[in-house]
Write a protein that holds these residues in place. Structure first.
Motif, PDB file in Angstrom:
ATOM      1  N   GLU A  28      -3.765  -7.174  -8.412  1.00 46.19           N
ATOM      2  CA  GLU A  28      -3.285  -6.813  -9.754  1.00 46.19           C
ATOM      3  C   GLU A  28      -2.400  -5.565  -9.724  1.00 46.19           C
ATOM      4  O   GLU A  28      -1.378  -5.504 -10.395  1.00 46.19           O
ATOM      5  N   LYS A  29      -2.807  -4.580  -8.922  1.00 47.17           N
ATOM      6  CA  LYS A  29      -2.059  -3.309  -8.914  1.00 47.17           C
ATOM      7  C   LYS A  29      -0.636  -3.524  -8.423  1.00 47.17           C
ATOM      8  O   LYS A  29       0.315  -3.015  -9.009  1.00 47.17           O
ATOM      9  N   VAL A  30      -0.502  -4.279  -7.340  1.00 47.28           N
ATOM     10  CA  VAL A  30       0.847  -4.488  -6.801  1.00 47.28           C
ATOM     11  C   VAL A  30       1.625  -5.435  -7.708  1.00 47.28           C
ATOM     12  O   VAL A  30       2.834  -5.261  -7.919  1.00 47.28           O
ATOM     13  N   ASP A  49       0.828  -1.208   0.000  1.00 43.83           N
ATOM     14  CA  ASP A  49       0.000   0.000   0.000  1.00 43.83           C
ATOM     15  C   ASP A  49       0.863   1.258   0.000  1.00 43.83           C
ATOM     16  O   ASP A  49       0.591   2.210  -0.727  1.00 43.83           O
ATOM     17  N   LEU A  57       2.478   1.685  -3.450  1.00 40.40           N
ATOM     18  CA  LEU A  57       1.543   2.038  -4.525  1.00 40.40           C
ATOM     19  C   LEU A  57       1.211   3.534  -4.564  1.00 40.40           C
ATOM     20  O   LEU A  57       0.739   4.038  -5.577  1.00 40.40           O
ATOM     21  N   ASN A 106       5.411   6.148  -7.585  1.00 37.85           N
ATOM     22  CA  ASN A 106       5.604   5.498  -8.872  1.00 37.85           C
ATOM     23  C   ASN A 106       6.937   4.734  -8.874  1.00 37.85           C
ATOM     24  O   ASN A 106       7.885   5.151  -9.531  1.00 37.85           O
ATOM     25  N   ASP A 123       1.505  -5.435 -10.868  1.00 37.72           N
ATOM     26  CA  ASP A 123       1.989  -4.638 -12.001  1.00 37.72           C
ATOM     27  C   ASP A 123       3.271  -3.861 -11.700  1.00 37.72           C
ATOM     28  O   ASP A 123       3.977  -3.476 -12.634  1.00 37.72           O
TER      29      ASP A 123
END
Ligand SMILES: *Cc1c(COP(=O)(O)O)cnc(C)c1O
Length: 397
Positions: free
Chosen positions: A223-225, A190, A193, A196, A227
């Motif tokens: 998915e976000k982490v 967290d 994220l 950048n 990526d």
């Protein structure tokens, strides 16, 4: 003729250097006990060797694709799905000549001059030089024994600057054996994220875990982490294949493509028949792993109990990997035959010269006041080695 400035900025791997010195002393007939080298003492399994031998006999002895053979990439995709609960495409995998080479090529692929990489200390000795050799700047954050040598999300965010490109998480850790829980990884994910930057997750010790600890791959947390995560692993530690030189990286396509391009212009492919051996490692029986881990756990218990029974020595109890990282700060500043021992390096030299025990100074891992001992050696040798250390420490005044 002068060597490049680049090469002046790095020294040889201290762990390999100490192992080499211990070996030289042994060759001279001196009985040295080495806690230096960071590698398994088990042999590679027969079915893995057989696969490589078969590959050789069948003439699988030519160049392969620079990023590794498709079969092996597919086996890695399956492994990551089955064991780590992360879904990758084959195009998101590159096989390199060991996990160290994976990290090296990764740094070359993502770092520009002056880019910063956050490295929690104590860190694996090769992380900072790998960053420096790519023109980057290691930014180390000290973590303490009391907090289990773990990076907090607050400390991470505090260290992030506009130049930060990545943070390295190595769980379980070399040199401390500390490991992050799912909840701790969620917090770190967290925090990351919000910025950048990439997470470089070195999971080479994922299987070598104790007391029922669950290894979680940070890429599996969503998915976000996923990526922003670049997952690095290899067969060296899990399958006792250090000499085979097979590591791999899973991550964003552009990163993987960049690393593959670097390989195509440097090493070409990882060794053809070693890839076949790694394939057999992934596809064959996994039954030997828990047996090996159980043995490591027995040795961890032994070495940890012996070390913590020495007066003035503290030691975090490792959850994984095969190292202990005792605190010996209480002994610094003491004397041997009137000569002061100022730091962990001098203590290490004293141990080697006077007690015939090789250990690695904490300063090489970014933590003065500590030592690293690697314990993939027999329990009898561990007993004798720690006895020598105990006596050597008692010999200081
Ligand atoms: C051993 C090790 C590696 C990789 O080793 P290879 O033999 O190059 O695959 C990577 N990271 C850490 C922390 C290690 O201890």
């Amino acid at each position: 003729m002068k060597l490049s400035q680049r090469i002046q900025t790095v020294k040889p791997s201290p762990t390999l250097a100490i192992a080499a010195k211990a070996k030289t002393m042994r060759a001279q007939g001196i009985d040295v006990i080495s806690f230096g080298a960071g590698e398994p003492d088990f042999d590679t399994s027969q079915h893995i060797k057989d696969a490589a031998i078969k590959a050789l006999q069948e003439g699988f002895t030519k160049y392969t694709p620079a990023g590794g053979i498709d079969e092996l990439k597919e086996a890695i995709v399956e492994k990551l799905q089955r064991e780590n609960r992360v879904q990758y495409q084959k195009e998101q995998i590159v096989v390199s000549c060991g996990g160290k080479h994976s990290l090296y090529n990764l740094a070359q692929a993502i770092l520009d001059q002056g880019d910063e990489v956050i490295i929690p200390a104590p860190y694996w000795v090769s992380f900072p030089p790998i960053v420096i050799l790519a023109g980057g700047r290691p930014v180390t954050i000290s973590t303490s024994e009391e907090e289990g040598f773990k990076l907090s999300p607050e400390a991470l965010e505090e260290a992030i600057s506009p130049k930060t490109k990545a943070v390295i998480i190595n769980s379980p850790s070399n040199p401390t054996g500390s490991a992050y829980t799912r909840a701790e990884l969620e917090e770190l994910a967290d925090a990351t994220l919000k910025h950048n930057i990439y997470i470089i997750s070195d999971e080479i010790y994922e299987k070598i875990i104790y007391d029922g600890f669950e290894h979680v791959s940070i890429a599996s947390l969503g998915e976000k982490v996923k990526d922003i995560t670049i997952l690095v692993n290899g067969v060296s530690k899990t399958y006792s294949m250090t000499g085979w030189r097979i590591g791999y990286t899973a991550g964003p396509r552009e990163v993987i493509e960049g690393m593959t391009r670097i390989q195509s212009q440097s090493t070409s492919n990882p060794t053809s028949f070693a890839q076949k051996g790694a394939l057999a490692a992934f596809q064959g029986t996994q039954e030997e792993i828990p047996i090996m881990v159980e043995e490591y756990q027995r040795r961890r218990n032994l070495i940890w109990e012996l070390l913590t029974s020495i007066e003035g020595v503290s030691c975090y109890k490792p959850l994984g990997a095969f190292y202990v990282f005792p605190g010996i700060g209480n002994y610094l500043g003491k004397n041997f035959k009137g000569k002061k021992i100022e730091d962990s390096s001098q203590l290490t030299s004293y141990f080697l010269d006077e007690a015939r025990v090789a250990v690695v100074p904490g300063v090489d891992f970014g933590a003065e006041g500590y030592l690293r001992l690697s314990y993939p050696i027999s329990p009898e040798v561990i007993q004798e080695g720690i006895k020598r250390i105990r006596e050597a420490l008692a010999g200081l005044d």
